[in-house]
Write an enzyme that holds these catalytic residues in place. Structure first.
Site, PDB file in Angstrom:
ATOM      1  N   GLU A 160       0.929  -1.160   0.111  1.00  0.00           N
ATOM      2  CA  GLU A 160      -0.019   0.024  -0.098  1.00  0.00           C
ATOM      3  C   GLU A 160       0.894   1.332   0.033  1.00  0.00           C
ATOM      4  O   GLU A 160       0.481   2.371   0.395  1.00  0.00           O
ATOM      5  CB  GLU A 160      -0.926  -0.074   1.246  1.00  0.00           C
ATOM      6  CG  GLU A 160      -0.292   0.131   2.478  1.00  0.00           C
ATOM      7  CD  GLU A 160      -1.240  -0.216   3.644  1.00  0.00           C
ATOM      8  OE1 GLU A 160      -2.044   1.037   3.854  1.00  0.00           O
ATOM      9  OE2 GLU A 160      -1.497  -1.027   4.537  1.00  0.00           O
ATOM     10  N   CYS A 164      -3.229  -3.561   4.706  1.00  0.00           N
ATOM     11  CA  CYS A 164      -2.472  -4.472   5.075  1.00  0.00           C
ATOM     12  C   CYS A 164      -2.896  -5.965   4.847  1.00  0.00           C
ATOM     13  O   CYS A 164      -2.188  -6.901   4.930  1.00  0.00           O
ATOM     14  CB  CYS A 164      -2.300  -4.543   6.523  1.00  0.00           C
ATOM     15  SG  CYS A 164      -1.791  -2.920   7.378  1.00  0.00           S
ATOM     16  N   HIS A 204      -2.164 -10.322  12.219  1.00  0.00           N
ATOM     17  CA  HIS A 204      -1.902  -8.982  11.822  1.00  0.00           C
ATOM     18  C   HIS A 204      -1.277  -8.142  12.723  1.00  0.00           C
ATOM     19  O   HIS A 204      -2.150  -8.144  13.562  1.00  0.00           O
ATOM     20  CB  HIS A 204      -2.588  -8.231  10.661  1.00  0.00           C
ATOM     21  CG  HIS A 204      -2.326  -6.824  10.664  1.00  0.00           C
ATOM     22  ND1 HIS A 204      -1.224  -6.451  10.035  1.00  0.00           N
ATOM     23  CD2 HIS A 204      -2.962  -5.606  10.991  1.00  0.00           C
ATOM     24  CE1 HIS A 204      -0.976  -5.031   9.939  1.00  0.00           C
ATOM     25  NE2 HIS A 204      -2.123  -4.564  10.324  1.00  0.00           N
TER      26      HIS A 204
HETATM   27  P1  HMG Z   1      -2.425   6.202  21.889  1.00  0.00           P
HETATM   28  O1  HMG Z   1      -3.628   7.150  21.976  1.00  0.00           O
HETATM   29  O2  HMG Z   1      -1.123   6.703  21.563  1.00  0.00           O
HETATM   30  O3  HMG Z   1      -2.439   5.253  23.110  1.00  0.00           O
HETATM   31  O4  HMG Z   1      -2.725   5.347  20.618  1.00  0.00           O
HETATM   32  P2  HMG Z   1      -3.499   4.691  24.281  1.00  0.00           P
HETATM   33  O5  HMG Z   1      -3.660   5.868  25.159  1.00  0.00           O
HETATM   34  O6  HMG Z   1      -4.546   3.985  23.370  1.00  0.00           O
HETATM   35  O7  HMG Z   1      -2.346   3.738  24.945  1.00  0.00           O
HETATM   36  C1  HMG Z   1      -2.043   2.523  24.328  1.00  0.00           C
HETATM   37  C2  HMG Z   1      -2.086   1.373  25.256  1.00  0.00           C
HETATM   38  O8  HMG Z   1      -0.769   1.687  26.263  1.00  0.00           O
HETATM   39  C3  HMG Z   1      -3.229   1.311  26.170  1.00  0.00           C
HETATM   40  O9  HMG Z   1      -3.376   0.034  26.507  1.00  0.00           O
HETATM   41  C4  HMG Z   1      -2.729   2.001  27.497  1.00  0.00           C
HETATM   42  O10 HMG Z   1      -3.638   1.401  28.588  1.00  0.00           O
HETATM   43  C5  HMG Z   1      -1.466   1.524  27.560  1.00  0.00           C
HETATM   44  P3  HMG Z   1      -4.774  -0.794  26.183  1.00  0.00           P
HETATM   45  O11 HMG Z   1      -5.586   0.010  27.304  1.00  0.00           O
HETATM   46  O12 HMG Z   1      -5.211  -0.487  24.660  1.00  0.00           O
HETATM   47  O13 HMG Z   1      -4.387  -2.245  26.400  1.00  0.00           O
HETATM   48  N1  HMG Z   1      -0.508   2.768  28.477  1.00  0.00           N
HETATM   49  C6  HMG Z   1       0.489   2.042  29.236  1.00  0.00           C
HETATM   50  N2  HMG Z   1       0.881   0.909  29.648  1.00  0.00           N
HETATM   51  C7  HMG Z   1       1.971   0.985  30.356  1.00  0.00           C
HETATM   52  N3  HMG Z   1       2.510   2.006  31.166  1.00  0.00           N
HETATM   53  C8  HMG Z   1       2.056   3.243  30.719  1.00  0.00           C
HETATM   54  C9  HMG Z   1       0.891   3.130  29.694  1.00  0.00           C
HETATM   55  N4  HMG Z   1       0.234   4.535  29.418  1.00  0.00           N
HETATM   56  C10 HMG Z   1      -0.586   3.867  28.354  1.00  0.00           C
HETATM   57  N5  HMG Z   1       2.590   4.322  31.272  1.00  0.00           N
HETATM   58  C11 HMG Z   1      -2.787   3.449  18.964  1.00  0.00           C
HETATM   59  C12 HMG Z   1      -2.551   4.062  20.441  1.00  0.00           C
HETATM   60  C13 HMG Z   1      -2.343   2.241  18.676  1.00  0.00           C
HETATM   61  C14 HMG Z   1      -4.401   3.644  18.763  1.00  0.00           C
HETATM   62  C15 HMG Z   1      -1.937   4.753  17.978  1.00  0.00           C
HETATM   63  O14 HMG Z   1      -0.609   4.471  17.935  1.00  0.00           O
HETATM   64  C16 HMG Z   1      -2.340   4.827  16.640  1.00  0.00           C
HETATM   65  O15 HMG Z   1      -3.526   5.416  16.061  1.00  0.00           O
HETATM   66  N6  HMG Z   1      -1.779   3.645  15.732  1.00  0.00           N
HETATM   67  C17 HMG Z   1      -2.199   3.473  14.226  1.00  0.00           C
HETATM   68  C18 HMG Z   1      -3.558   2.890  13.908  1.00  0.00           C
HETATM   69  C19 HMG Z   1      -3.237   1.292  14.484  1.00  0.00           C
HETATM   70  O16 HMG Z   1      -2.085   0.815  14.462  1.00  0.00           O
HETATM   71  N7  HMG Z   1      -4.364   0.540  14.740  1.00  0.00           N
HETATM   72  C20 HMG Z   1      -4.645  -0.588  14.971  1.00  0.00           C
HETATM   73  C21 HMG Z   1      -5.690  -1.445  14.357  1.00  0.00           C
HETATM   74  S1  HMG Z   1      -6.036  -1.153  12.366  1.00  0.00           S
HETATM   75  C22 HMG Z   1      -4.764  -2.114  11.691  1.00  0.00           C
HETATM   76  O17 HMG Z   1      -4.280  -2.786  12.341  1.00  0.00           O
HETATM   77  C23 HMG Z   1      -4.621  -1.589  10.143  1.00  0.00           C
HETATM   78  C24 HMG Z   1      -3.546  -1.032   9.790  1.00  0.00           C
HETATM   79  O18 HMG Z   1      -2.209  -1.699  10.098  1.00  0.00           O
HETATM   80  C25 HMG Z   1      -3.378  -0.329   8.405  1.00  0.00           C
HETATM   81  C26 HMG Z   1      -3.576  -1.101   7.374  1.00  0.00           C
HETATM   82  O19 HMG Z   1      -4.584  -2.125   7.441  1.00  0.00           O
HETATM   83  O20 HMG Z   1      -3.064  -1.080   6.292  1.00  0.00           O
HETATM   84  C27 HMG Z   1      -2.985   0.316  11.075  1.00  0.00           C
END
Ligand code: HMG
Length: 381
Positions: free
Chosen positions: A83, A115, A237
């Site tokens: 992609e 992906c 994935h």
């Molecule tokens: P964010 O807002 O930075 O993080 O977004 P958050 O607040 O959601 O925290 C992440 C995790 O860290 C949470 O765990 C927190 O609790 C934890 P969870 O509740 O989810 O289990 N946390 C901590 N843990 C330990 N110590 C601490 C601490 N603080 C927080 N101090 C997000 C994270 C992944 C959403 C962001 O990075 C993002 O938007 N990434 C891109 C999108 C993505 O990867 N989506 C995944 C699903 S879609 C997909 O897989 C397709 C894709 O690959 C594209 C394609 O298909 O081509 C993306």
């Protein structure tokens, strides 16, 4: 598909980038607690391409080792899933075809669906081999994941290419029928033509992924697939490695099974070793999971592995593979670990410069100094 013929992955090799940015360096810049990255999303580093690297250089590096081992006489098709391609018309695979000196009597095509496309490429390859078992298909999944600097997605970038040789009588993994499928029109992640970074609604994308796991599994079960308890491990994935744990817990609970931490760990942890230090490589990510699993200490001889491929937008597929006895003698564990260990650690300023680098859009020739040490961009565009 015809019943008896075993078709699947005969060889698998991956390549990644020249540079690596650790999440410790990123945390020092963003002010985030590094535990959020290490434990929260399960990532310790991301691969960062040098200015002279892209999906073609990574793909050619990965595929060259496969061609060196098996030759290319039987390869009549190259399917390149990405992609983050380099041209809207010409398939990136044609550059790889040329760099590797593959036979001119070949078809080469590029596939796209976020992906997921690497899995479409694998399934199409299996269909072609069933039609003529004498032929092999070179399947390549390669991507560079890029989000805006300072955005939540920044910590989930990465880059890699996986090359797989698909054929009859595979040495590594026999891919089984049936497959479970789900498509749903969702705007969870997308990258319109005018952008070189993706747009994403992080939490919505996670929810969409989990829904898709459920949908693909439902279809897999309805098509008469294996019971969930038959699988030794699951390759999901992995946009970040904790996503695989979330997905597996979700699937177990959806099936009315306990999601004990130890069981989830046993099924998922061996697939995360490469993704946790490479980051999201989009189409390649699930097959980096397979590489890590095969290279791990787990004895998979004759065992079933579940695959859940997700591509935003969205398409998901669940399918099964059976690991072939003797697979260990065909692995590239040393090569894979070297691809990770050889990367040069860069600081935030260097990473930011590379992230902001844009290529001239005037159509002229612009030479860039060579940066990479292991390979170089040999093609002209
Ligand atoms: P964010 O807002 O930075 O993080 O977004 P958050 O607040 O959601 O925290 C992440 C995790 O860290 C949470 O765990 C927190 O609790 C934890 P969870 O509740 O989810 O289990 N946390 C901590 N843990 C330990 N110590 C601490 C601490 N603080 C927080 N101090 C997000 C994270 C992944 C959403 C962001 O990075 C993002 O938007 N990434 C891109 C999108 C993505 O990867 N989506 C995944 C699903 S879609 C997909 O897989 C397709 C894709 O690959 C594209 C394609 O298909 O081509 C993306």
């Amino acid at each position: 598909m015809s019943g008896e013929l075993a078709v699947g992955i005969h060889d698998l090799a991956f390549a990644t980038t020249e540079y690596v940015l650790t999440h410790a360096t990123l945390a020092a810049r963003t002010g985030a607690d590094v535990a959020k990255y290490h434990q929260g999303i399960g990532q310790t580093a991301i691969s960062v391409p040098a200015a002279d690297e892209d999906v073609v250089t990574m793909a050619a590096t990965a595929a060259a080792t496969i061609v060196a081992r098996h030759g290319s006489d039987r390869i009549r098709t190259v399917v390149f899933a990405t992609e983050t391609g380099i041209d809207q018309a010409k398939a990136a695979g044609i550059y790889v075809h040329s760099l590797l000196g593959l036979p001119s009597a070949a078809r080469v095509v590029e596939l796209k669906q976020a992906c997921y496309a690497g899995t479409a490429a694998l399934q199409f390859a299996i269909g072609l081999v069933h039609r003529d078992p004498a032929q092999q298909v070179l399947v390549i999944a390669a991507d560079t994941s890029r989000y805006e600097l300072g955005s939540p997605g920044e910590s989930t970038q990465g880059a890699a290419a996986v090359a797989m040789l698909v054929g009859a009588g595979p040495a590594l993994v026999r891919i089984e029928d049936p497959a479970g499928l789900q498509t749903a029109d969702i705007m969870d992640f997308w990258r319109p033509n005018y952008r070189n970074t993706a747009l994403v609604d992080g939490q919505e994308s996670i929810a969409a992924y989990l829904q898709a796991v459920q949908g693909a599994w439902k279809d897999y079960a309805e098509q008469g697939g294996r019971a969930l308890t038959e699988f030794r491990a699951f390759c999901y994935h992995q946009p970040f490695t904790k996503m695989a744990y979330k997905a597996h817990r979700h699937l177990l609970r959806h099936c009315g099974l306990d999601a004990e931490a130890a069981d989830v760990d046993r099924a998922v942890q061996p697939t995360t070793a490469y993704n946790s230090v490479i980051g999201n490589s989009y189409t390649a990510s699930i097959y980096l999971g397979l590489a890590a699993l095969l290279d791990s200490a787990v004895d998979l001889t004759g065992r079933a592995v579940g695959f859940l491929s997700y591509g935003s937008g969205s398409v998901a597929e669940f399918f099964a593979g059976e690991v072939v006895p003797g697979y260990r003698t065909h692995l590239r564990t040393v090569q894979h670990r070297a691809a990770i260990d050889r990367r040069q650690d860069i600081d935030y300023a260097r990473y930011r410069d590379l992230h902001q680098l844009t290529f001239p859009a005037d159509g002229g020739d612009h030479l860039r100094p060579r940066e990479t040490s292991g390979h170089k961009r040999l093609y002209e565009s």
